[in-house]
Design a protein around this motif. Structure first.
Motif, short mmCIF file in Angstrom:
data_model
loop_
_atom_site.label_atom_id
_atom_site.label_comp_id
_atom_site.label_asym_id
_atom_site.label_seq_id
_atom_site.Cartn_x
_atom_site.Cartn_y
_atom_site.Cartn_z
N TRP A 1 48.78 23.94 49.16
CA TRP A 1 47.89 22.88 49.61
C TRP A 1 47.50 21.91 48.51
CZ3 TRP A 1 44.21 23.72 46.21
CH2 TRP A 1 43.77 25.01 45.93
N LEU A 2 48.29 21.84 47.45
CA LEU A 2 47.99 20.84 46.43
C LEU A 2 47.94 19.47 47.09
CD1 LEU A 2 50.17 21.95 43.40
CD2 LEU A 2 47.68 21.95 43.55
N PRO A 3 46.96 18.62 46.72
CA PRO A 3 46.82 17.32 47.37
C PRO A 3 48.09 16.48 47.36
CG PRO A 3 44.87 17.81 46.09
CD PRO A 3 45.85 18.90 45.79
N VAL B 1 50.45 1.71 57.86
CA VAL B 1 50.30 1.88 56.41
C VAL B 1 48.85 2.30 56.16
CG1 VAL B 1 50.33 0.73 54.17
CG2 VAL B 1 52.09 0.20 55.88
N ALA B 2 48.67 3.25 55.25
CA ALA B 2 47.32 3.75 55.00
C ALA B 2 47.18 4.11 53.52
CB ALA B 2 47.03 4.97 55.87
N THR B 3 45.93 4.12 53.09
CA THR B 3 45.58 4.64 51.77
C THR B 3 44.73 5.88 51.98
OG1 THR B 3 43.50 3.41 51.54
CG2 THR B 3 45.52 2.29 50.87
N ALA B 4 44.71 6.75 50.96
CA ALA B 4 43.90 7.97 51.09
C ALA B 4 43.72 8.61 49.72
CB ALA B 4 44.56 8.97 52.05
N VAL B 5 42.60 9.31 49.59
CA VAL B 5 42.37 10.23 48.47
C VAL B 5 42.13 11.60 49.08
CG1 VAL B 5 40.83 10.94 46.62
CG2 VAL B 5 41.47 8.55 46.84
N VAL B 6 42.90 12.59 48.63
CA VAL B 6 42.74 13.96 49.09
C VAL B 6 42.34 14.80 47.89
CG1 VAL B 6 43.88 15.98 50.07
CG2 VAL B 6 44.41 13.70 50.95
N ALA B 7 41.30 15.62 48.08
CA ALA B 7 40.85 16.52 47.01
C ALA B 7 40.63 17.91 47.59
CB ALA B 7 39.58 15.99 46.37
N VAL B 8 40.91 18.91 46.78
CA VAL B 8 40.66 20.31 47.15
C VAL B 8 39.78 20.91 46.07
CG1 VAL B 8 41.65 22.58 47.56
CG2 VAL B 8 42.80 20.54 48.44
N LEU B 9 38.66 21.51 46.48
CA LEU B 9 37.68 22.06 45.55
C LEU B 9 37.71 23.58 45.61
CD1 LEU B 9 36.54 19.18 46.72
CD2 LEU B 9 34.52 19.80 45.39
N GLU B 10 37.96 24.23 44.47
CA GLU B 10 37.98 25.69 44.36
C GLU B 10 36.72 26.14 43.63
OE1 GLU B 10 41.97 27.67 43.57
OE2 GLU B 10 42.19 25.73 42.56
N GLU B 11 36.02 27.05 44.24
CA GLU B 11 34.80 27.55 43.61
C GLU B 11 35.13 28.36 42.36
OE1 GLU B 11 31.14 30.58 44.69
OE2 GLU B 11 32.16 29.53 46.33
N SER C 1 59.74 9.65 50.44
CA SER C 1 60.35 10.34 49.30
C SER C 1 59.65 10.01 47.99
CB SER C 1 61.83 9.95 49.20
OG SER C 1 61.96 8.57 48.87
N ALA C 2 58.62 9.18 48.03
CA ALA C 2 57.94 8.78 46.79
C ALA C 2 57.30 9.97 46.10
CB ALA C 2 56.87 7.73 47.12
N HIS C 3 57.41 10.01 44.78
CA HIS C 3 56.83 11.10 43.99
C HIS C 3 55.33 10.89 43.87
CE1 HIS C 3 56.52 14.27 41.06
NE2 HIS C 3 55.98 13.44 40.18
N ARG C 4 54.57 11.98 44.02
CA ARG C 4 53.11 11.90 43.96
C ARG C 4 52.58 12.89 42.92
NH1 ARG C 4 51.41 8.55 47.75
NH2 ARG C 4 52.77 8.13 49.55
N LEU C 5 51.49 12.51 42.26
CA LEU C 5 50.93 13.29 41.16
C LEU C 5 49.61 13.92 41.56
CD1 LEU C 5 51.53 10.84 38.17
CD2 LEU C 5 52.93 12.82 38.83
N ASP C 6 49.37 15.13 41.03
CA ASP C 6 48.07 15.78 41.16
C ASP C 6 47.27 15.59 39.87
OD1 ASP C 6 47.82 17.25 43.75
OD2 ASP C 6 49.75 18.08 43.07
N HIS C 7 45.97 15.55 40.03
CA HIS C 7 45.06 15.47 38.89
C HIS C 7 44.04 16.59 39.02
CE1 HIS C 7 46.77 11.45 38.26
NE2 HIS C 7 46.56 11.25 39.56
N ARG C 8 43.47 17.01 37.87
CA ARG C 8 42.50 18.09 37.89
C ARG C 8 41.21 17.62 37.25
NH1 ARG C 8 45.14 23.82 36.30
NH2 ARG C 8 42.89 24.18 36.07
N LEU C 9 40.12 18.26 37.71
CA LEU C 9 38.80 17.87 37.24
C LEU C 9 37.87 19.05 37.35
CD1 LEU C 9 36.63 15.62 36.54
CD2 LEU C 9 36.36 15.38 39.02
N GLU C 10 37.09 19.33 36.29
CA GLU C 10 36.05 20.35 36.35
C GLU C 10 34.77 19.70 36.86
OE1 GLU C 10 36.31 23.53 35.73
OE2 GLU C 10 38.35 23.58 34.91
#
Length: 518
Positions: free
Chosen positions: A365-367, A386-396, A439-448
Motif C-alpha cells: 500500500w505504498l502511496p 485528469v486529476a491531481t492527488a496526494v496520498v499519505a499512509v500513516l503508521e503508528e 506507466s509513469a514512474h512515481r516516487l514515495d517520500h517519508r516523514l516523521e
C-alpha cells in the motif's frame, strides 16, 4: 402685396381663422397688405407642406407657421405673430445663435436629433428635433426672414436610449449570482441612465397591478412609481421595482412599456438566481454525501473541510478521505478532478472509491503504488478525466508519533507544522497527474510526524489567486499557518477558510495531527 383672392389666408387650412384673427397691424409685421412678395411666397411654401414648418420674419423673428407645427409646439400655440424669443425663451440658448447666423447671411444650418428643452405641456420637457434654418431673401438679396423645417425625433431618441439601457441592464444581470447582486446591479445601471432615479427593488408586491404612481411630493423631482416584478420560479421572492420618473418626460405608453420591460428583465434575473441556488443546494448535498467523515483512530486528531465555490454550481471534483487500513495504518488523501460540474462530481466519486479500494485491498500500500494502480484502473475503466492527488499512509510509531509515507500526483505540496511552530512546504516535487500516462514512474517520500506535529493537505482552491501565480498563494499559506501554528486541526482549518483571499474555486482541507501516547 397679398394674393388677390378675397381671403389672403385661405391656404392656411385649419389655421385660416387664427391667422385672420391676429391684429397684424399692431405688431412688427404690419398689415398683410404691406407684406413683401418674398414673405407671401415663403408663406405659401409653409402652408403647402405637411412637414412642421415656420417662418421667423424680420429682425424680431416673428412666427408664422402651418398646422403641423402646432402639434410640435403643444400649448405654446397660438403663437402666430409673436416674437420667437417670447415664445421659446427656454430654447433660445440653442437656437438663437443659429438664427442669427442665417440672418447675417450665412448658409443654411442642419441640426440632427439635438436636445431642445420645451415648455409645451405645463413643464420643461426634454425634446429632440432635427431641423434646418435657411434664409428667405428679398429682391435685393437681403435676408428678410428664416425658414424652419423641423421634425421631432424625441420618440426615436428615447426608444434608442431606452433600448440601449435595457441591453446594458440585461448584460449586467447575466452573471448575477445572488439576489443582492441583482438588486445592486439594477440600481447602478438604471440610475446611470436618465429615465429613472432613486431605484430600488423592495421585497413585497406593488400596491396595484401594472404601474402605480404615488401621489403627493415635489413634482419637480419626478413622480415615484412602482411596477410589479414578474416571477416564475417558486423560490423567487416577490419584489417590485420602485423608481422616480423623470420630471422632464411625459408618462406615455412608450415610457410605461420601458418600465415593464425593465421589470421583466429583473424578474428573469431573479428567477435565474433562484434556479441556480436550488441547483447549488442539490449539488452541494450530492457533493457532501460523497465525502464521508474521517476515521482515524485514537492516535490521530483529524479535521476536514469542504467549502464549495461561491460563484460556481457548488459541485465539482475536489475530495478528501481518511480511513484505516487492514494492518492498522491510516490512509489520508486529497484530490481534485478537473472541472466544476456534475460530470466532475461523478468522476470524483468514482475515483475516490477506486482509490479506497486500491489502497485497502493492495498487498503493497505504498502511496506511489496506490497512485500507480489507480492510474491503471482509470485507463482500464475508460475514465477520460485528469486529476491531481496526494496520498499519505500513516503508521503508528508509539510514543515517537507517526511514520508518514506519501506521494504526490501533480498536486499542491503538503504542509508540515511542527509542534514547536515551524512551518514548511513538502515540495520535494510532484509527479505526473493522474489520467495521463499509467506507466509513469512515481516516487514515495517519508516523514516523521512527531507528537504535536500537524500535516495539512489541501486543494488548489485554497491557494490559487486570480491574476497571480501559485507561488504567491503558497507564500500566503505558509505565512498564515505560521501565524496560527499553535492551533489544532479544527481551529486551523477554520482560520484558513476565513482568511483565504478568494473563493472562486472549491476548497478542501485535511489536517491531521499526531497525538502523544503514553
Amino acid at each position: 402685396m397679398p394674393p388677390s383672392a378675397p381671403d389672403p389666408f385661405a391656404r392656411a387650412g385649419a389655421l385660416r381663422e387664427e391667422y385672420a384673427d391676429v391684429d397684424w397691424s399692431a405688431g412688427p409685421m404690419g398689415a398683410p397688405e404691406a407684406w413683401s412678395p418674398a414673405l407671401w411666397a415663403s408663406l405659401g411654401l409653409v402652408w403647402g407642406t405637411r412637414f412642421p414648418a415656420t417662418l421667423l420674419w424680420g429682425p424680431e423673428l416673428v412666427l408664422l407657421y402651418n398646422e403641423a407645427y402646432t402639434e410640435l409646439i403643444g400649448d405654446k400655440h397660438p403663437a402666430l405673430g409673436r416674437r420667437c424669443a417670447e415664445v421659446f425663451p427656454e430654447a433660445m440658448g440653442t437656437i438663437g445663435p443659429l438664427l442669427e447666423q442665417v440672418r447675417a447671411g450665412g448658409e443654411a444650418t442642419w441640426s440632427e436629433e439635438v436636445l431642445l428643452p420645451l415648455q409645451r405641456a405645463g413643464y420643461v420637457e426634454d425634446c429632440w428635433f432635427t431641423w434646418s434654418y435657411s434664409a428667405v431673401r428679398g429682391p435685393d438679396g437681403e435676408v428678410e426672414g428664416v425658414l424652419d423645417i423641423a421634425v421631432e425625433a424625441t420618440p426615436v431618441v428615447l426608444a434608442r436610449r431606452r433600448s440601449h439601457l435595457v441591453a446594458q441592464l440585461l448584460a449586467s444581470l447575466e452573471d448575477a449570482a445572488t439576489e443582492a447582486d441583482v438588486v445592486e446591479r439594477t440600481r447602478a445601471v438604471l440610475e446611470a441612465g436618465d429615465d429613472l432615479a432613486e431605484v430600488a427593488l423592495p421585497l413585497g408586491a406593488a400596491p396595484g397591478a401594472g404601474l402605480t404612481l404615488e401621489t403627493g411630493g415635489d413634482p419637480h423631482r419626478g413622480v415615484l412609481c412602482r411596477v410589479e416584478v414578474p416571477r416564475r420560479h417558486a423560490s423567487t421572492r416577490t419584489r417590485h421595482l420602485r423608481g422616480r420618473l423623470s420630471p422632464r418626460l411625459p408618462l406615455d405608453p412608450a415610457y410605461t412599456e420601458f418600465l415593464r420591460t425593465v421589470a421583466a428583465g429583473v424578474g428573469a434575473a431573479l428567477d435565474s438566481v433562484a434556479t441556480a441556488e436550488s441547483q447549488r443546494a442539490i449539488s452541494e448535498a450530492l457533493q457532501r454525501s460523497l465525502l464521508t467523515q474521517p476515521q482515524a483512530g485514537h492516535a490521530l486528531e483529524v479535521a476536514v473541510r469542504y467549502q464549495p465555490a461561491s460563484q460556481q454550481a457548488r459541485v465539482g471534483g475536489d475530495w478528501y478521505d481518511c480511513y484505516p487500513l487492514p494492518d492498522g495504518a491510516v490512509a489520508v488523501m486529497v484530490g481534485d478532478v478537473a472541472g466544476h460540474d456534475l460530470a466532475a462530481a461523478a468522476a470524483m466519486g468514482q475515483l475516490r472509491n477506486l482509490a479506497r479500494g486500491v489502497a485497502y485491498s493492495a498487498d503493497v500500500w505504498l502511496p506511489s503504488q496506490v497512485l500507480q494502480d489507480l492510474d491503471l484502473a482509470m485507463e482500464g475503466l475508460g475514465m477520460e478525466v485528469v486529476a491531481t492527488a496526494v496520498v499519505a499512509v500513516l503508521e503508528e510509531q508509539g510514543p515517537d508519533g507517526q511514520l508518514v509515507h506519501w506521494a504526490n500526483a501533480g498536486h499542491p505540496p503538503p504542509l508540515l507544522v511542527t509542534a514547536g511552530g515551524g512551518v514548511r512546504l513538502l515540495d520535494e516535487g510532484a509527479d505526473l497527474l493522474l489520467g495521463l500516462d499509467p506507466s509513469a514512474h512515481r516516487l514515495d517520500h517519508r516523514l516523521e510526524l512527531a507528537p504535536g506535529d500537524l500535516l495539512l493537505l489541501y486543494t488548489d482552491g485554497l491557494v490559487e489567486r486570480r491574476g497571480a501565480d501559485l507561488d504567491e498563494g503558497l507564500a500566503w499559506l505558509v505565512e498564515t499557518v505560521g501565524a496560527h501554528a499553535h492551533l489544532g486541526p479544527e481551529e486551523l482549518c477554520d482560520v484558513l477558510l476565513r482568511e483565504a483571499l478568494t473563493h472562486d474555486d472549491d476548497q478542501v482541507l485535511l489536517a491531521v495531527r499526531a497525538r502523544g501516547l503514553g
